[in-house]
Design a protein around this motif. Sequence first.
Motif, mmCIF file in Angstrom:
data_model
loop_
_atom_site.group_PDB
_atom_site.id
_atom_site.type_symbol
_atom_site.label_atom_id
_atom_site.label_comp_id
_atom_site.label_asym_id
_atom_site.label_seq_id
_atom_site.Cartn_x
_atom_site.Cartn_y
_atom_site.Cartn_z
ATOM 1 N N THR A 57 0.834 -1.201 0.000
ATOM 2 C CA THR A 57 0.000 0.000 0.000
ATOM 3 C C THR A 57 0.871 1.253 0.000
ATOM 4 N N GLU A 61 1.123 4.146 -2.894
ATOM 5 C CA GLU A 61 1.025 5.580 -2.590
ATOM 6 C C GLU A 61 2.231 6.333 -3.141
ATOM 7 N N LYS A 64 1.875 6.634 -6.789
ATOM 8 C CA LYS A 64 0.868 7.657 -7.085
ATOM 9 C C LYS A 64 1.492 9.050 -7.021
ATOM 10 N N LYS A 248 -13.483 -2.214 -10.075
ATOM 11 C CA LYS A 248 -13.178 -2.254 -8.643
ATOM 12 C C LYS A 248 -12.826 -0.853 -8.140
ATOM 13 N N GLU A 250 -11.042 1.683 -5.234
ATOM 14 C CA GLU A 250 -9.734 1.570 -4.606
ATOM 15 C C GLU A 250 -9.852 0.829 -3.278
ATOM 16 N N THR A 252 -8.037 -2.940 -1.027
ATOM 17 C CA THR A 252 -7.257 -4.177 -1.066
ATOM 18 C C THR A 252 -8.215 -5.351 -1.211
ATOM 19 N N ILE A 266 -5.469 -1.513 -5.111
ATOM 20 C CA ILE A 266 -5.902 -0.595 -6.169
ATOM 21 C C ILE A 266 -5.985 0.811 -5.584
ATOM 22 N N GLU A 267 -5.424 1.769 -6.294
ATOM 23 C CA GLU A 267 -5.457 3.164 -5.863
ATOM 24 C C GLU A 267 -5.852 4.030 -7.059
ATOM 25 N N ASP A 268 -6.850 4.895 -6.863
ATOM 26 C CA ASP A 268 -7.282 5.812 -7.915
ATOM 27 C C ASP A 268 -6.397 7.054 -7.923
ATOM 28 N N LYS A 279 -5.593 4.416 -12.728
ATOM 29 C CA LYS A 279 -5.602 3.478 -11.613
ATOM 30 C C LYS A 279 -4.204 2.887 -11.464
ATOM 31 N N VAL A 281 -2.325 -0.308 -9.834
ATOM 32 C CA VAL A 281 -2.669 -1.657 -9.368
ATOM 33 C C VAL A 281 -1.382 -2.406 -9.066
#
Length: 600
Positions: A57, A61, A64, A248, A250, A252, A266-268, A279, A281
Amino acid sequence: MMMSIRALALKMNNIRIKNKLIFSFILVVFVPVLIVGIFLTVAFRQNVLDQATQQITNNVERIKKQTLDIIRMPIEISDKLLVDSRLTNVVNTQYSSTFDVVKAFWDYRDFRDYIHLYSEIYNIRFYTTNMTILDNWEFLKLTESTKEQSWYKSAMEQDGIHWAYIADETKDNRHYLSLIRKITFPTYRTSGVLVIGVNQDELNAMISQEPFDTMIIDDNGYMIAAKNPKWVGKNIDELDFASQLTDKAEGTYEFKYDGKPSKIVIEDLLPESSHNGLKIVSVFTIDSIVSGANRISLLGFGIIMLSLVIAFVLIYIFSTILAKRMLVLNKDLNKVAMGDLNVISHVTGNDEIGILSKQFNNMVVSIRGLMDEVTESHKQQAQLQLRQKEIKLKMMASQINPHFLFNALESIRMKAHIKGETEISSIVRMLGKMIRRNLEIGTRKIALKEELEIVRCYLEIQKFRYGNDRLTFHIDVDPSGQEIEIPPLIIQPLIENAVVHGLENIAEGGFVSVTAKVSDRMLRVEVSDNGVGISEDKINQINTALYDMEEEEEYRIGLRNVHQRLVMTYGDGNGLTLRSEPGAGTRITFEIPIGGHPFA
């Protein structure tokens, strides 16, 4: 219960000492140690998995943030070109000769300069309807095939920034993540589409450093960057394991990856001023994480089993020696039972058996000695409880530093003021004041007038947004209540609820009223609007949700937060009261004692 214990004791009395010791070892030592070992192994495995999930995670981040850093420059460049007068002249000039076009291109080198200056930019091109211009891979005349492209249609239908993984006709139709933005020229009543390609090498270099399969996906499901280079350019629907990730949100998730239990994070990513986003992933198999933990667990389990085997052998040896001494003493007792009072026991030692042997000899010598029955009953039970706390990802998306935002707003306000834009200057000042007040507010209580100042700023900003015809407000405060201290941000969420939900469908004539009165050592606050109102069923649902700690509906969070803070601070009778009728507006009131409450 007592009968079953008694029956068990009777059965134990029929078991020989040697077997009792072995059975006790198995029951008291072997089984508990085995249970504890299994429990610790499972807990250790889960802890390793949780730590790996948290690390993934954190990596997502970080990706991102790095991705935002990469695409920040295309966004800034598009913002500059949006208001670039030189670009406006180049695109909209009607050229009479090829020489004029070439000279204009020679004088306008901004696209090439941006590409050379910023490694994040791979290519810049502009599609125009000016048919007198020449195609030079930077400025392209709009063709029918381009008009039919979905990315072009999206840009023309909706202003703002769009992101897509599209082919670059100036680079052998290779695909790149591209910023697409419509640029309008009001003076000439024309428009064009700006396309800025992001450097693929920058994205690949960032993703290649990840320890697990990681990918960046655009809004249409195309993988613009991936740990596995073979996946780049493919649509996510082409991968069996990833086809279920399209819709899906965002978070786990657990699923099968190549037939193995796996986890996916998954993080938007939604860049500023953008209509769509990306996204991020990251996928990892559980076995790849816990394999090391499993080896350590097996090693520990093997050591425990070896220790138990050694302990069992030692118990067996000690029990055999003990049983042998008891057997000698038993033979001496049998001799006495047969009438031989000259028996002398030769069992030595200072333990219980040795003492019994000495007592036996004394009994034989004195004839009147009595032999006491010796019972041993000692049980120990060890219990071990491990409590494991779940770790929650509060990565929050990168946020603008509030102090930086306040200072930027102050700069904007000063420029607007200097240019004579008094209304904009006033609104920016109020927005800055709200930010400053929110920065200063902590857990301490604040004066009612300070809370209402925040409310007034918020309403003025909303009034500026909606216009005077759509929103007006009135604040009526008892002068004696100005300095009464209340918890911070108690009234403002109610005002926000009234404006956002109550006046959402009101085209004009919207009105919000705030009244604060002091009576009988109580401060009564009322927030009302003339909005759409709420049905009785919805009122009941909201009243139920006010006490629900797990409520997840977003539009009730503000009301529930205010209600529960009032109840926890002043008691059950001081929460929110809602009254509303469909089409007749909504009224929310609460009362709090002046000077606090035993709960405060």
